[in-house]
Design an enzyme around this catalytic site. Structure first.
Site, PDB file in Angstrom:
ATOM      1  CB  CYS A  55      38.332   7.739  54.360  1.00  0.00           C
ATOM      2  SG  CYS A  55      39.455   6.352  54.621  1.00  0.00           S
ATOM      3  CG  ASN A  56      43.378   7.627  56.345  1.00  0.00           C
ATOM      4  OD1 ASN A  56      44.083   8.235  55.562  1.00  0.00           O
ATOM      5  ND2 ASN A  56      43.370   6.305  56.421  1.00  0.00           N
ATOM      6  CG  PHE A 116      50.447  -1.043  51.032  1.00  0.00           C
ATOM      7  CD1 PHE A 116      51.619  -0.323  50.906  1.00  0.00           C
ATOM      8  CD2 PHE A 116      50.439  -2.161  51.842  1.00  0.00           C
ATOM      9  CE1 PHE A 116      52.765  -0.719  51.572  1.00  0.00           C
ATOM     10  CE2 PHE A 116      51.580  -2.570  52.513  1.00  0.00           C
ATOM     11  CZ  PHE A 116      52.755  -1.840  52.374  1.00  0.00           C
ATOM     12  CD  GLN A 121      42.898   9.105  46.750  1.00  0.00           C
ATOM     13  OE1 GLN A 121      43.246  10.208  46.368  1.00  0.00           O
ATOM     14  NE2 GLN A 121      41.644   8.716  46.767  1.00  0.00           N
ATOM     15  N   GLY A 195      33.650   1.230  48.697  1.00  0.00           N
ATOM     16  CA  GLY A 195      32.445   0.417  48.561  1.00  0.00           C
ATOM     17  C   GLY A 195      32.726  -0.898  47.855  1.00  0.00           C
TER      18      GLY A 195
END
Length: 416
Positions: A55-56, A116, A121, A195
């Site tokens: 997301c970032n 973390f 990922q 989520g």
């Protein structure tokens, strides 16, 4: 594995530091895009690379003659353009790229200090690359070193004390801004990693039992709901559930908005938190006076005493990174003489085979099996001696390698 001549190790990408959520969304990599990049990389002769998309941040770590090759791979498989990338991007090379991965994997470069979740990922990206035959020993060793650093920082410092993720920040925001939270109807749309983590934090910190989950794939929502005894509704009930909710949390992996103005008929106050990249809530919902829309970039700006205290542990984390980075660089230094050792072994093997051919002609009772065993052991011991010398005498290893090449008349290839 061989590294092509004239290639360097690069980290190219963009993050929350210069790219807002909309721009990051343009470069977000879906699973389909990741597969396409791995396939395309092979056709371009790239031997090793790793993809990260959260997301970032979106990043590619890999070997190439020029960074533009990796940048083109990214832009060819996302909505982003090269021009847009250049406005917000960073490009790190060799040692700087190594240092960057350590900072990212350790949580020092996270949007919320100490987060973390990026480690998952990196692990996932390495696994995909390895399955595609695109993870050489250099990159695999680097990822494992970063994972080691991350684990040590978690156990030896309090950089990640308490919850540090965007999912926790969202719950913290709700608790700070919504009165009587335990009585509110909450809808969580999307049960991916963010989520799931958000759901866990909601249950743990709000004591709310009025939480409903919706996911395009219902069985995934049911798997999450089962852990906490929550309600699950079908995707077709999304509009209905939005309009009976007080809080809607959107954390889907869709590439286009899934919640927009026309879905909302309720007149009561409705708080919507969009934790998705690309954004999954259309900006047109802001036209409605009763709607408060908060995006993850807003959540990341929230600071509290806990977050401030974590900053004190940055030096300790950096020390751990330095120690493991030194180990990795020492391992890299040993790689420069691996081709020479392999070449010596091949040279001795050729000499052995030539001698075997001569002895077969001279001796009727030549015991080839016994000779093979003895000579192979000797070759291994000789090459081990050379390897030991080069490791122990690293200051003059370059001179030693050149002398060995001259004596044995060796031709070597560059390996990683």
């Amino acid at each position: 594995m061989q590294q092509q001549r004239n290639t360097n190790f690069y980290a190219i990408g963009l993050s929350y530091k210069k790219a807002d959520a909309e721009v990051r969304g343009h470069f977000s990599l879906s699973e389909t895009a990741k597969i396409a990049i791995l396939k395309q990389a092979r056709t371009k002769g790239i031997k090793s690379l790793l993809l990260v998309s959260t997301c970032n941040r979106t990043e590619i770590y890999g070997f190439a003659e020029r960074p533009c090759i990796l940048i083109d791979l990214l832009c060819d498989n996302t909505k982003g353009t090269v021009e847009e990338f250049q406005n917000v991007a960073y490009v790190h090379k060799n040692n700087d790229a190594i240092s960057h991965m350590f900072k990212v994997g350790s949580g020092l470069d996270s949007q919320i200090l100490g987060d973390f979740e990026i480690i998952g990922q990196l692990k996932s990206g390495a696994k995909k690359s390895k399955n595609a035959g695109l993870l050489n020993s250099y990159l695999e060793r680097l990822v494992n070193s970063v994972i080691r650093a991350s684990k040590r920082i978690k156990t030896e410092t309090e950089l990640s004390s308490g919850a540090t993720s965007v999912s926790f920040a969202s719950v913290q925001y709700i608790m700070s801004n919504v009165k009587h939270i335990s009585e509110k109807n909450i809808l969580l749309f999307g049960t991916g990693k963010i989520g799931r983590n958000t759901c866990e934090n909601l249950v743990k910190h709000t004591k709310n039992t009025h939480i409903t989950l919706i996911n395009r794939t219902k069985d995934k929502a049911e798997a999450v709901a089962g852990k906490f005894n929550l309600l699950v509704k079908d995707y077709r009930n999304l509009q209905e559930e939005i309009n009976i909710s007080d809080i809607v949390i959107v954390a889907t992996g869709a590439q286009n908005p899934t919640v927009y103005k026309s879905l909302i008929q309720t007149k009561k106050p409705l708080l919507i938190l969009d934790l998705s990249i690309p954004k999954n809530v259309n900006e047109d919902v802001r036209d409605l006076e009763n709607i408060t829309l908060v995006h993850l970039d807003d959540l990341a700006k929230i600071t509290d005493e806990t977050l401030e205290k974590r900053k004190a542990y940055i030096p300790a984390a950096e020390t751990i990174i330095y120690e493991i980075n030194v180990e990795f660089n020492a391992w890299l230094d040993t790689l420069k003489f691996v081709p020479t050792i392999q070449a010596i072994k091949h040279k001795l093997t050729d000499l052995k085979n030539s001698e075997f051919s001569t002895q077969r002609k001279k001796l009727d009772n030549f015991n080839e099996e016994q000779a093979e065993l003895i000579s192979s052991n000797l070759i291994q011991k000789i090459t081990n001696q050379f390897a030991h010398h080069l490791r122990e005498d690293s200051n003059s290893s370059d001179e030693s390698i050149e002398l060995i090449k001259k004596i044995f008349q060796l031709e070597t290839t560059k390996n990683v």
